[in-house]
Design an enzyme around this catalytic site. Structure first.
Site, mmCIF file in Angstrom:
data_model
loop_
_atom_site.group_PDB
_atom_site.id
_atom_site.type_symbol
_atom_site.label_atom_id
_atom_site.label_comp_id
_atom_site.label_asym_id
_atom_site.label_seq_id
_atom_site.Cartn_x
_atom_site.Cartn_y
_atom_site.Cartn_z
ATOM 1 N N LYS A 120 1.410 -1.163 0.298
ATOM 2 C CA LYS A 120 -0.245 -0.464 -0.252
ATOM 3 C C LYS A 120 0.456 1.045 -0.181
ATOM 4 O O LYS A 120 0.618 1.984 -1.674
ATOM 5 C CB LYS A 120 -0.875 0.069 0.690
ATOM 6 C CG LYS A 120 -1.440 1.205 1.494
ATOM 7 C CD LYS A 120 -1.635 2.395 2.105
ATOM 8 C CE LYS A 120 -1.863 3.429 1.920
ATOM 9 N NZ LYS A 120 -1.583 4.869 2.720
ATOM 10 N N ASP A 138 -6.860 1.093 0.617
ATOM 11 C CA ASP A 138 -6.690 1.281 1.991
ATOM 12 C C ASP A 138 -7.956 1.394 2.986
ATOM 13 O O ASP A 138 -8.603 0.674 2.486
ATOM 14 C CB ASP A 138 -5.765 2.863 2.081
ATOM 15 C CG ASP A 138 -6.744 4.091 1.816
ATOM 16 O OD1 ASP A 138 -8.262 3.628 1.829
ATOM 17 O OD2 ASP A 138 -6.520 4.706 1.340
#
Length: 210
Positions: A120, A138
């Site tokens: 991420k 996220d």
DNA sequence: ATCCCGAGGG
DNA sequence: CCCTCTGGAT
């Protein structure tokens, strides 16, 4: 959501916010990397509060190292998970200095090799710093992907792959920020603001209680 | 699967 | 009180 609904969904978000940017504050690629690393399970407001004092004192890998672990912890104590983040950021700065000439590497492989940097965070740096059409999933984007029907999936990676496949190319680079901002201010986890939502007409989610 | 872990909102 | 916030390492 079908293809034409997806097109309308992003056209609407684009019209409302033509040039979306991160709300994390930074003045260099290194500061971006550090801010994103610190932002795990934390709000950007809280991260900015700490980095506004930290970065003027230590805005480079070497200067972070010079703070020492205790010194760094002191600067970020108000952020959740601060002990592991301090340790990881120190180790990351060590690697940047020793292996990358103090610069932030531009490849996914090198980024994910840094302690505290996973898929991420690497996706955010590749997108926001280097302009690549990556999709960092996220908590917000994972929720929206499932809630809207845009990209249902059981894991963040599954949602990421579907988003990359389904979002039209001309929206892909900015889609990350549109989804984050929409999730933060409208499609909230607890109370989605469907009555005020500009893209509700294209969304699969219909709350029972309005 | 579990741990890390502070601040703000409801 | 409980939940959420731009996750990652073990």
């Amino acid at each position: 959501m079908n293809a034409s609904q997806i097109e309308s969904f992003f056209a609407t978000l684009q019209a409302a916010n033509p040039m979306p940017v991160t709300e994390l504050e930074y003045t260099s690629v290194f500061e971006l990397l550090a801010a994103v690393l610190l932002s795990a399970q934390a709000t950007d407001v809280g991260v900015n509060k700490a980095t506004r004092k930290l970065f003027p004192v230590a805005g480079t890998p070497q200067k972070i190292l010079d703070l020492g672990l205790e010194g760094l912890e002191g600067h970020i104590k108000t952020i959740g998970l601060y002990r592991s983040k301090a340790k990881h950021l120190m180790q990351t700065c060590q690697i940047l200095v020793e292996q990358h000439g103090g610069q932030v590497p531009r490849t996914r492989e090198a980024l994910e090799a840094l302690p505290g940097v996973g898929r991420k965070t690497a996706n955010v740096v590749l997108n926001s710093a280097f302009g690549e059409a990556t999709m960092a999933v996220d908590t917000h984007i994972f929720r929206l992907g499932n809630r809207t029907g845009l990209a249902p999936g059981k894991t963040p990676f599954e949602v990421e792959q579907k988003l990359l496949k389904r979002i039209p190319a001309n929206y892909l680079v900015d889609a990350h920020h549109w989804l984050i901002l929409h999730g933060r201010y409208v499609c909230q986890a607890r109370k989605p603001q469907c009555p005020q939502c500009a893209v509700a007409a294209y969304c699969d989610f219909k709350p029972k209680t309005l």
